[in-house]
Scaffold this motif. Structure first.
Motif, PDB file in Angstrom:
ATOM      1  N   ALA A 118       0.922  -1.116  -0.156  1.00  0.00           N
ATOM      2  CA  ALA A 118      -0.009   0.068  -0.101  1.00  0.00           C
ATOM      3  C   ALA A 118       0.995   1.150   0.138  1.00  0.00           C
ATOM      4  CB  ALA A 118      -0.944  -0.104   1.042  1.00  0.00           C
ATOM      5  N   ALA A 119       0.611   2.305  -0.442  1.00  0.00           N
ATOM      6  CA  ALA A 119       1.127   3.586  -0.666  1.00  0.00           C
ATOM      7  C   ALA A 119       0.093   4.774  -0.282  1.00  0.00           C
ATOM      8  CB  ALA A 119       1.715   3.715  -1.934  1.00  0.00           C
ATOM      9  N   VAL A 120       0.578   5.475   0.544  1.00  0.00           N
ATOM     10  CA  VAL A 120      -0.194   6.826   1.142  1.00  0.00           C
ATOM     11  C   VAL A 120       0.599   7.989   1.103  1.00  0.00           C
ATOM     12  CG1 VAL A 120      -1.987   5.213   2.143  1.00  0.00           C
ATOM     13  CG2 VAL A 120      -0.198   6.259   3.514  1.00  0.00           C
ATOM     14  N   THR A 121      -0.186   8.999   1.168  1.00  0.00           N
ATOM     15  CA  THR A 121       0.676  10.315   1.344  1.00  0.00           C
ATOM     16  C   THR A 121       0.996  10.460   2.551  1.00  0.00           C
ATOM     17  OG1 THR A 121       0.408  12.332   0.313  1.00  0.00           O
ATOM     18  CG2 THR A 121      -1.438  11.721   1.629  1.00  0.00           C
ATOM     19  N   ALA A 122       1.794  11.746   2.610  1.00  0.00           N
ATOM     20  CA  ALA A 122       2.398  12.022   4.030  1.00  0.00           C
ATOM     21  C   ALA A 122       1.433  12.634   4.927  1.00  0.00           C
ATOM     22  CB  ALA A 122       3.380  13.106   3.847  1.00  0.00           C
ATOM     23  N   GLY A 123       1.809  12.441   6.390  1.00  0.00           N
ATOM     24  CA  GLY A 123       1.116  13.123   7.472  1.00  0.00           C
ATOM     25  C   GLY A 123      -0.305  12.397   7.622  1.00  0.00           C
ATOM     26  N   ALA A 149       6.422  11.735   1.967  1.00  0.00           N
ATOM     27  CA  ALA A 149       6.975  12.682   3.254  1.00  0.00           C
ATOM     28  C   ALA A 149       7.514  13.912   2.859  1.00  0.00           C
ATOM     29  CB  ALA A 149       8.212  12.001   3.924  1.00  0.00           C
ATOM     30  N   ALA A 150       7.605  14.908   3.654  1.00  0.00           N
ATOM     31  CA  ALA A 150       8.152  16.401   3.043  1.00  0.00           C
ATOM     32  C   ALA A 150       9.660  15.865   2.518  1.00  0.00           C
ATOM     33  CB  ALA A 150       8.125  17.212   4.306  1.00  0.00           C
ATOM     34  N   SER A 151      10.088  16.990   2.014  1.00  0.00           N
ATOM     35  CA  SER A 151      11.550  17.151   1.351  1.00  0.00           C
ATOM     36  C   SER A 151      12.245  16.749   2.433  1.00  0.00           C
ATOM     37  CB  SER A 151      11.707  18.464   0.770  1.00  0.00           C
ATOM     38  OG  SER A 151      13.234  18.514   0.529  1.00  0.00           O
ATOM     39  N   THR A 152      13.537  16.034   2.079  1.00  0.00           N
ATOM     40  CA  THR A 152      14.627  15.604   3.268  1.00  0.00           C
ATOM     41  C   THR A 152      15.265  17.121   3.959  1.00  0.00           C
ATOM     42  OG1 THR A 152      16.074  15.471   1.505  1.00  0.00           O
ATOM     43  CG2 THR A 152      14.986  13.564   2.142  1.00  0.00           C
ATOM     44  N   LEU A 153      15.223  18.209   2.996  1.00  0.00           N
ATOM     45  CA  LEU A 153      15.818  19.444   3.300  1.00  0.00           C
ATOM     46  C   LEU A 153      14.812  20.149   4.300  1.00  0.00           C
ATOM     47  CD1 LEU A 153      18.327  20.824   2.809  1.00  0.00           C
ATOM     48  CD2 LEU A 153      17.307  22.004   1.145  1.00  0.00           C
ATOM     49  N   LEU A 154      13.529  19.696   4.185  1.00  0.00           N
ATOM     50  CA  LEU A 154      12.615  20.929   4.931  1.00  0.00           C
ATOM     51  C   LEU A 154      11.884  20.126   5.961  1.00  0.00           C
ATOM     52  CD1 LEU A 154      10.642  22.422   2.084  1.00  0.00           C
ATOM     53  CD2 LEU A 154      12.335  23.495   3.266  1.00  0.00           C
ATOM     54  N   ALA A 159       7.243  22.049   7.221  1.00  0.00           N
ATOM     55  CA  ALA A 159       6.714  21.579   6.047  1.00  0.00           C
ATOM     56  C   ALA A 159       5.317  21.160   6.008  1.00  0.00           C
ATOM     57  CB  ALA A 159       7.645  20.785   5.208  1.00  0.00           C
ATOM     58  N   LEU A 160       4.596  21.200   5.066  1.00  0.00           N
ATOM     59  CA  LEU A 160       3.193  20.571   4.946  1.00  0.00           C
ATOM     60  C   LEU A 160       3.223  19.488   5.360  1.00  0.00           C
ATOM     61  CD1 LEU A 160       0.085  20.953   4.161  1.00  0.00           C
ATOM     62  CD2 LEU A 160       0.885  20.424   1.722  1.00  0.00           C
ATOM     63  N   GLN A 161       2.340  18.840   5.955  1.00  0.00           N
ATOM     64  CA  GLN A 161       2.048  17.604   6.507  1.00  0.00           C
ATOM     65  C   GLN A 161       3.304  16.511   6.999  1.00  0.00           C
ATOM     66  OE1 GLN A 161      -0.031  15.842   3.075  1.00  0.00           O
ATOM     67  NE2 GLN A 161      -2.043  16.779   3.800  1.00  0.00           N
ATOM     68  N   PRO A 209      10.634  10.383   0.957  1.00  0.00           N
ATOM     69  CA  PRO A 209      10.444  11.873   0.872  1.00  0.00           C
ATOM     70  C   PRO A 209      10.206  12.326  -0.315  1.00  0.00           C
ATOM     71  CG  PRO A 209      12.311  11.371   2.281  1.00  0.00           C
ATOM     72  CD  PRO A 209      11.824  10.322   1.791  1.00  0.00           C
ATOM     73  N   ILE A 210       9.434  13.414  -0.411  1.00  0.00           N
ATOM     74  CA  ILE A 210       9.116  13.885  -1.842  1.00  0.00           C
ATOM     75  C   ILE A 210      10.254  14.218  -3.087  1.00  0.00           C
ATOM     76  CG2 ILE A 210       9.082  16.298  -1.458  1.00  0.00           C
ATOM     77  CD1 ILE A 210       6.352  16.627  -2.906  1.00  0.00           C
ATOM     78  N   ASP A 211      11.480  14.560  -2.452  1.00  0.00           N
ATOM     79  CA  ASP A 211      12.628  15.002  -3.389  1.00  0.00           C
ATOM     80  C   ASP A 211      13.187  13.653  -3.733  1.00  0.00           C
ATOM     81  OD1 ASP A 211      13.367  14.738  -0.647  1.00  0.00           O
ATOM     82  OD2 ASP A 211      14.709  16.325  -0.622  1.00  0.00           O
ATOM     83  N   VAL A 212      13.140  12.615  -3.138  1.00  0.00           N
ATOM     84  CA  VAL A 212      13.701  11.544  -3.786  1.00  0.00           C
ATOM     85  C   VAL A 212      12.663  10.748  -4.737  1.00  0.00           C
ATOM     86  CG1 VAL A 212      14.883  11.042  -1.646  1.00  0.00           C
ATOM     87  CG2 VAL A 212      12.929   9.692  -1.986  1.00  0.00           C
TER      88      VAL A 212
END
Length: 632
Positions: A118-123, A149-154, A159-161, A209-212
Motif C-alpha cells: 500500500a502507498a499513502v501520502t504524508a502526514g 514525506a516532506a522534502s529531506t531538506l525541509l 513543512a506541509l503534513q 520523501p518527495i525529493d527522492v
C-alpha cells in the motif's frame, strides 16, 4: 628565570601539538566531505538532463518481487511512484480511505503468500493507516507500507503534513526506514520486503520523501534559487544547496540488483521433532489446535491438509487455518474447545498462542503434555510462567514442523472413540442451533435461520470475509469456509472495519472466487463508501448486512450490568439504498419476503457474476446464545 634546559621540552612538545591539531582538522574536513557526499560524487555522476524519477526505482523493485497490485489513496507526495507502477503493469487500485488500502494489502498478503503493498501520502494519509498496520502486526501479515514525506531538506522545519512518521510506525513495524537519496531506494525496498517475510512475518514501513521521488529538474526548481545570490553567505548557502541536490541524485540511475533477497525462516531441529514424535506416539487422546501461522509459506495449504489428514489427530482450526480441511471433515472439531482441551492428554499448539483466545492458557490441563510450535519465541511462551507449561517448545515454521511430525509418526493411529466423543459434542451444538433457528421472533428475521440458509447456499469457490460482532459471531458457528485460505477475519486485534479492504484484496487476488462479506450493521458503516471503489474498479463482491439496528454485542452486556443502552442504538438504515446511490446493486430481506431468502441470495450471486457489487440488507432480530432466547 627559565633555563635553556627547562625550555627544551616545551619546544619539543609544540610540533606534536601542531601535528595533532592539523590531523584533527584534516579528519574533520574529510568527515564533512564524506557527509556532504563529495567523495561519492567524484566516482558517480549526476545526470542533470534526465527526466527519470525515483518512482521508477520503486516500481522496478515491486515488479521484480512479483507485486501485481498496489493499493492507495492518491496524494502529491507519492504521485511519481503510482504513475511508474501503472507504466510497468502494476495495477493501481485507489480507495476512499487509506485504512482500506492497507486492509486490502493485508488480504492480498494472506491469500497470496507474498507481500501486500500500500502507498499513502504524508502526514494524515499515514496516520489514517495506523489501525490497519497494527492489525497486520497482530495478524502477522507481511505488508509493505510506502509513505510520502516532506522534502529531506525541509523536515523539522514546518513543512506541509510533516510529522515524525518513523517514531509513529517503529512500534508497529518490523522494519522502518527513511530513504535519503535516490540511489538508496532499491536496496532499502529489497531489505524491507525480505524483513516483512522473514522470521515472524509482519508489516514494514518505508518513508519516501518527495525529493527522492520527483525528477532532478523539478527538485532543482524547488530547492536551488533561480538567481545566483549576492554576498558570501548567500554564495555559501547556494553552494550547499547545489551540492545537496547533486548528492541526492548521484548514482541514481546506475544498475542495481532489484530482485528478492533470501528469507530467514526458522526451522525446528531434528532433535526437537524427534522428541515431539515420541511424546505424541504415546498419546491416547491427542488434540491439535492450528492457527494462522500454519498457513504461512513455504508450506502450501494442500500439503498441510494432506499431512493433517495423514496424522489423524482431531483438530480445532482458528484464524487463517479455518477451512483447511474443507466442510464437515471428520477430524475437524468445531465446538466445545475448552472441554476438549481439558480432556486431551497431549496437545499440539501449532501456531496458536495462549492469549485471551485460550484464556491465557488456563483452559489447558496441568496433566496434559503440551507441544507448542511458533516462529516467535516471545509469543510462543506467552503466559507460560503463570497458567501453563510446555513439555516441548519449538521455535520454527509451523507448516514445516507438522510435515516432519507426520514423517516421524508414519503408521501411527489413535482409537476412533476419542474423535467420536468430540464429534458428539459438535452434533449436540448443531441440534441446539437447529432449535434456535425454529424459534419465532416478534419482528424481522431470525438470524440463525438466515445464516443456516447462507451456509446451504454458499458455493465451493467462495471466500468468506467477516466483519462485525454479534452477527459475525453467530456466523462463525454456522457458516463454514469451503477450503483452505477461504476465510478472512481481522485476527487477534478484533478490528471492526476490515470488510471492504479484505474483500477488495481477496477478489483481486482470486478473481474466479465469489467473495461473500458478512457484516454487522455497525461494522458496515466503515465499509459502505468503498462500494464506490468496487463500482469504479469493476470489482463484484457481495455484502450480507445483518441489520439489527444496534451495537448488539455491546448492548447485551451493557444493559444488564449498567442499566443503560446509551450509545448502543442504531437505526434500521436502508443500507441497500445507500449502496445503490454509489452505483452498486441493493436488495432487501425482511419479514415481508422471509420465504424468499434463498431466492434473494441467488439473485445477489447472479448480479455479482454479471459484474456488479451487491449489498443485501437483512433486517434481523437479536439472538442471545447464553440462554437460547431470541429477542427483538
Amino acid at each position: 628565570m627559565e633555563t635553556p634546559a627547562a625550555a627544551a621540552p616545551a619546544r619539543s612538545l609544540f610540533p606534536s601539538f601542531l601535528l595533532l591539531a592539523c590531523g584533527t582538522l584534516v579528519a574533520a574536513l574529510l568527515g564533512a566531505a564524506h557527509r556532504l557526499g563529495l567523495f561519492y560524487q567524484l566516482l558517480h555522476k549526476v545526470d542533470k538532463a534526465s527526466v527519470r524519477h525515483g518512482g521508477e526505482n520503486v516500481a522496478a523493485v515491486l515488479r521484480a518481487h512479483g507485486v501485481r497490485f498496489i493499493f492507495t489513496l492518491v496524494g502529491g507526495h507519492i504521485s511519481p511512484l503510482l504513475v511508474a507502477c501503472e507504466k510497468l503493469g502494476i495495477r493501481v487500485v485507489d480507495t476512499r480511505h487509506e485504512v482500506t488500502a492497507v486492509f486490502a494489502a493485508d488480504a492480498m498478503a494472506r491469500l497470496s503468500g507474498t507481500v501486500g503493498v500500500a502507498a499513502v501520502t504524508a502526514g494524515p494519509g499515514l496516520t489514517n493507516t495506523v489501525t490497519a498496520v497494527k492489525n497486520a502486526q497482530m495478524a502477522q501479515s507481511p505488508i509493505l507500507l510506502l509513505g510520502g514525506a516532506a522534502s529531506t531538506l525541509l523536515q523539522n522545519r514546518g513543512a506541509l503534513q510533516a510529522v515524525d512518521q518513523l517514531s509513529l510506525f517503529r512500534p508497529l513495524c518490523k522494519f522502518c526506514a527513511s530513504v535519503r537519496r535516490v540511489r538508496d531506494i532499491v536496496p532499502t525496498l529489497r531489505a524491507a520486503m525480505a524483513a516483512a517475510q522473514s522470521g515472524t512475518p509482519g508489516p514494514v514501513f518505508v518513508e519516501l520523501p518527495i525529493d527522492v521521488l520527483y525528477p532532478y529538474f523539478m527538485v532543482q526548481k524547488e530547492m536551488v534559487p533561480a538567481k545566483p545570490p549576492k554576498g558570501l553567505v548567500g554564495r555559501v548557502v547556494s553552494w550547499y544547496l547545489e551540492n545537496y541536490l547533486a548528492n541526492l541524485f548521484a548514482g541514481a540511475w546506475e544498475p542495481q540488483p532489484e530482485g528478492p533477497l533470501p528469507l530467514d525462516i526458522p526451522q525446528a531441529s531434528p532433535q526437537q521433532v524427534q522428541r515431539c514424535v515420541e511424546i505424541l506416539s504415546r498419546a491416547k487422546r491427542p488434540l491439535m489446535v492450528l492457527g494462522s501461522q500454519a498457513l504461512l509459506t513455504p508450506t502450501s495449504a494442500d500439503k498441510l491438509r494432506a499431512a493433517v489428514e495423514t496424522l489423524g489427530v482431531p483438530c480445532f482450526l482458528g484464524g487463517m487455518a479455518r477451512g483447511l480441511l474443507g466442510r464437515n471433515h471428520p477430524l475437524h472439531i468445531r465446538e466445545n474447545r475448552s472441554a476438549a482441551l481439558k480432556k486431551a492428554d497431549v496437545i499440539v499448539l501449532a501456531g496458536t498462542v495462549c492469549d485471551f483466545r485460550l484464556s491465557y492458557g488456563r483452559v489447558l490441563s496441568h496433566s496434559s503434555k503440551i507441544i507448542i510450535v511458533n516462529r516467535n519465541r516471545e509469543e510462543m511462551l506467552l503466559n507460560s510462567d503463570i497458567f501453563w507449561k510446555p513439555q516441548e517448545a519449538v521455535q520454527g515454521d509451523v507448516g514445516s514442523f507438522v510435515l516432519k511430525l507426520v514423517e516421524g509418526l508414519q503408521g501411527q493411529t489413535w482409537a476412533p472413540d476419542w474423535v467420536e466423543e468430540l464429534r458428539e459434542a459438535d452434533r449436540q451444538k448443531e441440534q441446539t442451533f437447529r432449535e434456535k433457528a425454529a424459534m419465532p421472533v416478534a419482528q424481522h428475521l431470525n438470524p440463525v435461520q438466515v445464516l443456516q440458509l447462507v451456509e446451504e447456499t454458499l458455493p465451493d469457490n467462495s471466500i468468506l470475509v467477516v466483519d462485525g460482532g454479534d452477527f459475525v459471531g453467530t456466523a462463525a458457528h454456522l457458516v463454514q469456509p469451503r477450503g483452505p485460505l477461504r476465510w478472512l477475519d481481522p485476527g487477534a486485534f478484533g478490528t471492526l472495519g476490515v470488510g471492504a479492504g479484505f474483500a477488495l484484496g481477496a477478489k483481486l487476488c482470486r478473481p474466479d472466487a465469489e467473495v461473500w462479506c458478512l457484516f454487522g450493521d455497525g461494522a458496515f458503516g466503515y465499509s459502505l463508501i468503498e462500494f464506490d471503489t468496487f463500482v469504479r474498479h469493476k470489482i463484484p463482491v457481495m455484502a450480507l448486512v445483518g441489520n439489527d439496528a444496534g451495537w448488539t454485542q455491546i448492548s447485551r452486556e451493557q444493559v444488564p450490568s449498567l442499566g443503560s443502552n446509551v450509545a448502543c442504538g442504531l437505526a434500521y438504515t436502508d443500507y441497500h439504498k445507500a449502496a445503490m446511490g454509489l452505483g452498486a446493486r441493493g436488495l432487501l430481506l425482511s419479514r415481508e419476503n422471509e420465504d424468499q431468502v434463498v431466492k434473494v441470495l441467488h439473485d445477489a450471486q447472479q448480479q455479482c457474476r454479471d459484474g456488479h457489487p451487491v449489498v443485501v440488507n437483512i433486517l434481523i432480530g437479536r439472538t442471545d446464545f447464553r440462554d437460547g432466547s431470541i429477542a427483538v
